[in-house]
Write a protein that holds these residues in place. Structure first.
Motif, PDB file in Angstrom:
ATOM      1  N   ASP A  94       0.754  -1.332   0.022  1.00 37.59           N
ATOM      2  CA  ASP A  94       0.047  -0.030  -0.066  1.00 37.59           C
ATOM      3  C   ASP A  94       0.780   1.250   0.062  1.00 37.59           C
ATOM      4  N   ASP A  95       2.022   1.068   0.602  1.00 38.85           N
ATOM      5  CA  ASP A  95       3.051   2.228   0.553  1.00 38.85           C
ATOM      6  C   ASP A  95       3.752   2.594  -0.655  1.00 38.85           C
ATOM      7  N   GLY A  96       3.184   1.946  -1.552  1.00 40.55           N
ATOM      8  CA  GLY A  96       3.890   1.960  -3.118  1.00 40.55           C
ATOM      9  C   GLY A  96       5.080   1.182  -3.362  1.00 40.55           C
ATOM     10  N   SER A  97       5.672   0.545  -2.416  1.00 45.16           N
ATOM     11  CA  SER A  97       6.971  -0.168  -2.281  1.00 45.16           C
ATOM     12  C   SER A  97       6.551  -1.805  -3.030  1.00 45.16           C
ATOM     13  N   THR A 120      -0.545  -9.170   8.859  1.00 45.72           N
ATOM     14  CA  THR A 120       0.071  -7.796   8.839  1.00 45.72           C
ATOM     15  C   THR A 120      -0.322  -7.204   7.294  1.00 45.72           C
ATOM     16  N   LEU A 121      -0.914  -7.714   6.710  1.00 46.17           N
ATOM     17  CA  LEU A 121      -1.451  -7.263   5.237  1.00 46.17           C
ATOM     18  C   LEU A 121      -2.711  -6.591   5.229  1.00 46.17           C
ATOM     19  N   SER A 122      -3.000  -5.763   4.467  1.00 50.36           N
ATOM     20  CA  SER A 122      -4.219  -4.999   4.290  1.00 50.36           C
ATOM     21  C   SER A 122      -4.843  -5.662   3.427  1.00 50.36           C
ATOM     22  N   LEU A 123      -6.286  -5.574   3.530  1.00 48.43           N
ATOM     23  CA  LEU A 123      -7.180  -6.520   2.567  1.00 48.43           C
ATOM     24  C   LEU A 123      -6.769  -6.662   1.168  1.00 48.43           C
ATOM     25  N   ARG A 124      -6.571  -5.250   0.719  1.00 47.21           N
ATOM     26  CA  ARG A 124      -5.795  -5.125  -0.537  1.00 47.21           C
ATOM     27  C   ARG A 124      -4.601  -5.926  -0.979  1.00 47.21           C
ATOM     28  N   GLU A 125      -3.776  -5.869  -0.158  1.00 50.56           N
ATOM     29  CA  GLU A 125      -2.406  -6.387  -0.103  1.00 50.56           C
ATOM     30  C   GLU A 125      -2.997  -8.126  -0.202  1.00 50.56           C
ATOM     31  N   SER A 154      -2.915 -13.310  -2.851  1.00 50.60           N
ATOM     32  CA  SER A 154      -3.729 -14.456  -3.077  1.00 50.60           C
ATOM     33  C   SER A 154      -3.740 -14.661  -4.791  1.00 50.60           C
ATOM     34  N   ARG A 155      -3.883 -13.485  -5.407  1.00 53.05           N
ATOM     35  CA  ARG A 155      -4.091 -13.687  -6.765  1.00 53.05           C
ATOM     36  C   ARG A 155      -2.894 -14.035  -7.430  1.00 53.05           C
ATOM     37  N   ARG A 156      -1.547 -13.529  -7.041  1.00 59.34           N
ATOM     38  CA  ARG A 156      -0.506 -13.708  -7.535  1.00 59.34           C
ATOM     39  C   ARG A 156      -0.070 -15.092  -7.327  1.00 59.34           C
ATOM     40  N   TYR A 157      -0.141 -15.727  -5.945  1.00 56.75           N
ATOM     41  CA  TYR A 157       0.233 -16.870  -5.926  1.00 56.75           C
ATOM     42  C   TYR A 157      -0.483 -18.012  -6.791  1.00 56.75           C
ATOM     43  N   MET A 158      -1.833 -17.763  -6.961  1.00 53.72           N
ATOM     44  CA  MET A 158      -2.608 -18.692  -7.878  1.00 53.72           C
ATOM     45  C   MET A 158      -2.193 -18.629  -9.321  1.00 53.72           C
ATOM     46  N   GLN A 159      -1.865 -17.301  -9.676  1.00 50.48           N
ATOM     47  CA  GLN A 159      -1.437 -17.156 -11.121  1.00 50.48           C
ATOM     48  C   GLN A 159       0.140 -18.010 -11.241  1.00 50.48           C
ATOM     49  N   GLU A 160       0.976 -17.934 -10.313  1.00 50.72           N
ATOM     50  CA  GLU A 160       2.177 -18.659 -10.258  1.00 50.72           C
ATOM     51  C   GLU A 160       1.926 -19.908 -10.325  1.00 50.72           C
ATOM     52  N   MET A 161       0.808 -20.665  -9.811  1.00 49.90           N
ATOM     53  CA  MET A 161       0.614 -22.100  -9.695  1.00 49.90           C
ATOM     54  C   MET A 161      -0.076 -22.600 -10.903  1.00 49.90           C
ATOM     55  N   ASP A 171      -8.963 -18.371   4.094  1.00 52.04           N
ATOM     56  CA  ASP A 171     -10.634 -18.667   4.268  1.00 52.04           C
ATOM     57  C   ASP A 171     -11.202 -18.339   2.957  1.00 52.04           C
ATOM     58  N   GLU A 172     -12.684 -18.728   2.926  1.00 54.42           N
ATOM     59  CA  GLU A 172     -13.773 -18.359   1.893  1.00 54.42           C
ATOM     60  C   GLU A 172     -13.020 -17.577   0.911  1.00 54.42           C
ATOM     61  N   ARG A 173     -12.929 -16.137   1.499  1.00 56.32           N
ATOM     62  CA  ARG A 173     -12.862 -15.365   0.571  1.00 56.32           C
ATOM     63  C   ARG A 173     -11.363 -15.580  -0.467  1.00 56.32           C
ATOM     64  N   VAL A 174     -10.113 -15.951   0.394  1.00 55.88           N
ATOM     65  CA  VAL A 174      -9.105 -16.223  -0.492  1.00 55.88           C
ATOM     66  C   VAL A 174      -9.596 -17.320  -1.594  1.00 55.88           C
ATOM     67  N   MET A 175     -10.113 -18.264  -1.122  1.00 57.82           N
ATOM     68  CA  MET A 175     -10.576 -19.238  -2.164  1.00 57.82           C
ATOM     69  C   MET A 175     -11.319 -18.681  -3.499  1.00 57.82           C
ATOM     70  N   ALA A 176     -12.281 -17.703  -3.212  1.00 56.19           N
ATOM     71  CA  ALA A 176     -12.811 -17.047  -4.239  1.00 56.19           C
ATOM     72  C   ALA A 176     -12.036 -16.252  -5.137  1.00 56.19           C
ATOM     73  N   TRP A 177     -11.048 -15.683  -4.543  1.00 57.22           N
ATOM     74  CA  TRP A 177      -9.915 -15.095  -5.561  1.00 57.22           C
ATOM     75  C   TRP A 177      -9.220 -16.194  -6.259  1.00 57.22           C
ATOM     76  N   PHE A 178      -8.748 -17.142  -5.496  1.00 55.90           N
ATOM     77  CA  PHE A 178      -8.113 -18.252  -6.343  1.00 55.90           C
ATOM     78  C   PHE A 178      -8.949 -18.594  -7.426  1.00 55.90           C
ATOM     79  N   MET A 179     -10.092 -18.810  -7.239  1.00 57.42           N
ATOM     80  CA  MET A 179     -11.069 -19.429  -8.025  1.00 57.42           C
ATOM     81  C   MET A 179     -11.233 -18.462  -9.319  1.00 57.42           C
ATOM     82  N   ASP A 180     -11.422 -17.083  -9.090  1.00 56.74           N
ATOM     83  CA  ASP A 180     -11.574 -16.076  -9.935  1.00 56.74           C
ATOM     84  C   ASP A 180     -10.353 -15.841 -10.797  1.00 56.74           C
ATOM     85  N   THR A 181      -9.148 -15.925 -10.106  1.00 60.33           N
ATOM     86  CA  THR A 181      -8.034 -15.742 -10.901  1.00 60.33           C
ATOM     87  C   THR A 181      -7.721 -17.012 -12.009  1.00 60.33           C
TER      88      THR A 181
END
Ligand code: NAD
Length: 425
Positions: A55-58, A122-127, A132-139, A157-167
């Motif tokens: 979120d801080d741009g790094s 330690t991550l924001s929801l956006r991070e 989650s999406r980058r991990y699934m994309q790499e896999m 959780d369920e939310r992460v699984m939804a992002w995996f499935m969507d990606t």
């Protein structure tokens, strides 16, 4: 087992625990040394770097892994863990345990497990979504509905699984719900999956109480871990009349012999994420919580919670392993020698409800035909009851512990399938 070039890849205390348990059971089953490595060592390990914008741009890069243990009985299946402890040895051990678990309860899967070395809190929801999406994309090149199917584990959780499935679906060009399980019902999940592991734990505790001769209304329980598995198990046990005298998460531990209000604690964590701050008057040291008197002790957090340090001091009659690998082999020996006959529900049986209902979800997604909740629960409890009966019968027949009986049944199933299929080419 002979050493291979892969042997050094999987290191650490959790992998050594899986190896030691396997060798003990392989000795019992008289498995020849040259056959052991083929059964035990994982088929594949995948390591990926997952860069995301903070979120801080790094830009931050996180290490991700996936281990696929064996492909003999079908695709691999298993959770994805987001935790600081994640490394290839830890997920390797968890993948191996998944294999024995799936084989024990009769699912057509090998074991898989993966994760990212990160503290998700330690991550924001956006991070979290980006990672989650980058991990699934790499896999994507290494998974598929008939290759390897992920599910939630610690820190996901369920939310992460939804992002995996969507990606995965975005890259496929069509919706592929069957790529992961543990999704929200609104996007192809099954009724009953979110609660399945905790409900399965509570069901088996209920059966263990009948076997040991404990009345629910007189029983007390302590639960370590208040996430998906621990909180649902606590709610289910409380509904069955069990007094929950202790709970903990990584932020706080509470003990009150008069009983805790589990529903209020669940409501508190819904608002505040963790238990810290919920009940100042019942605070206890988290290690001390595990050795307080209770009828039922449920480790439902990390591996290696019951060790040589505390195994001699736990004061329960039923040890119900909601977590994977919560009891070390040294602790097992101490518990066996104590002579007070603690009834152990070993992890690969006790927490199998999760993967059983994940299997139901996968089947429903593949068929595009969904079941109602009573059907899911009926099949879940039926599958667990059959596995419990098999474990107890095997323990009596061979004069071994419930853990060794469960592992023997799982290992034997994988071994037989490999023997029948033969060695390619
Ligand atoms: P989760 O992330 O939902 O919850 C984990 C809980 O453990 C959190 O409350 C966390 O604060 C707590 N915790 C972490 N370290 C702790 C410590 N040192 N002391 C006390 N509490 C601590 O994870 P989950 O899905 O509930 O998984 C818990 C365990 O159950 C893991 O071993 C996992 O592999 C196993 N499991 C989960 C499922 C599933 O369906 N989610 C299925 C089978 C097995």
């Amino acid at each position: 087992m002979s050493a291979t070039s892969q042997a050094g890849l999987y290191q650490g205390p959790v992998f050594e625990m899986a190896r030691r348990q396997f060798n003990q059971v392989a000795d019992h089953l008289n498995i020849a040394f040259d056959e052991r490595e083929r059964i035990f060592m994982p088929k594949r390990a995948i390591a990926v770097s997952c860069p995301i914008h903070r979120d801080d741009g790094s830009v931050a890069v996180f290490n991700g892994y996936r281990v696929q243990h064996h492909l003999t009985l079908g695709p691999t299946k298993g959770g994805t863990r987001f935790a600081p402890s994640v490394d290839v040895g830890e997920v390797g051990a968890l993948a191996i345990w998944m294999s024995w678990k799936c084989a024990l309860v009769g699912l057509p899967y090998g074991g898989g497990k993966g994760g990212i070395t990160v503290d998700p809190y330690t991550l924001s929801l956006r991070e979290l979504e980006a990672l989650s999406r980058r991990y699934m994309q790499e896999m994507i090149p290494f998974v598929g509905p008939h290759i390897d199917v992920m599910a939630p584990d610690m820190g996901t959780d369920e939310r992460v699984m939804a992002w995996f499935m969507d990606t995965y679906s975005m890259y496929s060009g069509s919706t592929v719900t069957e790529i992961v399980t543990g999704k929200p019902v609104a996007c192809g999940g099954t009724l009953g999956r979110r609660e399945a592991t905790g409900r399965g734990v509570a069901f088996l505790i209920g059966r263990a109480m009948e076997i040991v001769g404990i009345e629910s209304a007189q029983a007390t329980a302590i639960i370590q871990g208040f996430g998906n598995v621990g909180s649902i198990a606590a709610l289910e046990l409380a509904q069955r009349g069990v007094r929950i005298v202790g709970v903990s998460d990584h932020s706080a531990a509470y003990y009150d012999p008069c009983g805790l209000d589990v529903e209020a604690l669940v409501a508190f964590t819904r608002e505040n994420r963790f238990l810290k701050g919920a009940l100042a008057e019942a605070l206890i040291d988290s290690d001390e919580l595990l050795v307080q008197p209770c009828d039922i002790l449920v480790p439902a957090a990390m591996e290696r919670a019951i060790t040589a340090d505390n195994a001699g001091r736990i004061k329960c009659r039923i040890l119900a392993e909601g977590a994977n690998g919560p009891t070390t082999p040294e602790a097992d020996q101490i518990i066996a020698k104590r002579g007070d006959e603690i009834f152990v529900l070993p992890d690969i049986l006790c927490n199998a409800g999760g993967v059983i209902v994940s299997y139901f979800e996968w089947v429903q997604d593949l068929q595009r035909f969904f079941w109602d909740e009573p059907e899911v629960l009926d099949k879940l409890y039926g599958t667990l009851e059959r596995a419990l009966q098999r474990v107890m019968a095997r323990a009596v027949r061979d004069g071994i512990s419930n853990r060794d009986a469960a592992l023997a049944l799982g290992v034997e199933t994988v071994r037989n399938a490999k023997a029948i299929r033969g060695l390619f080419p």
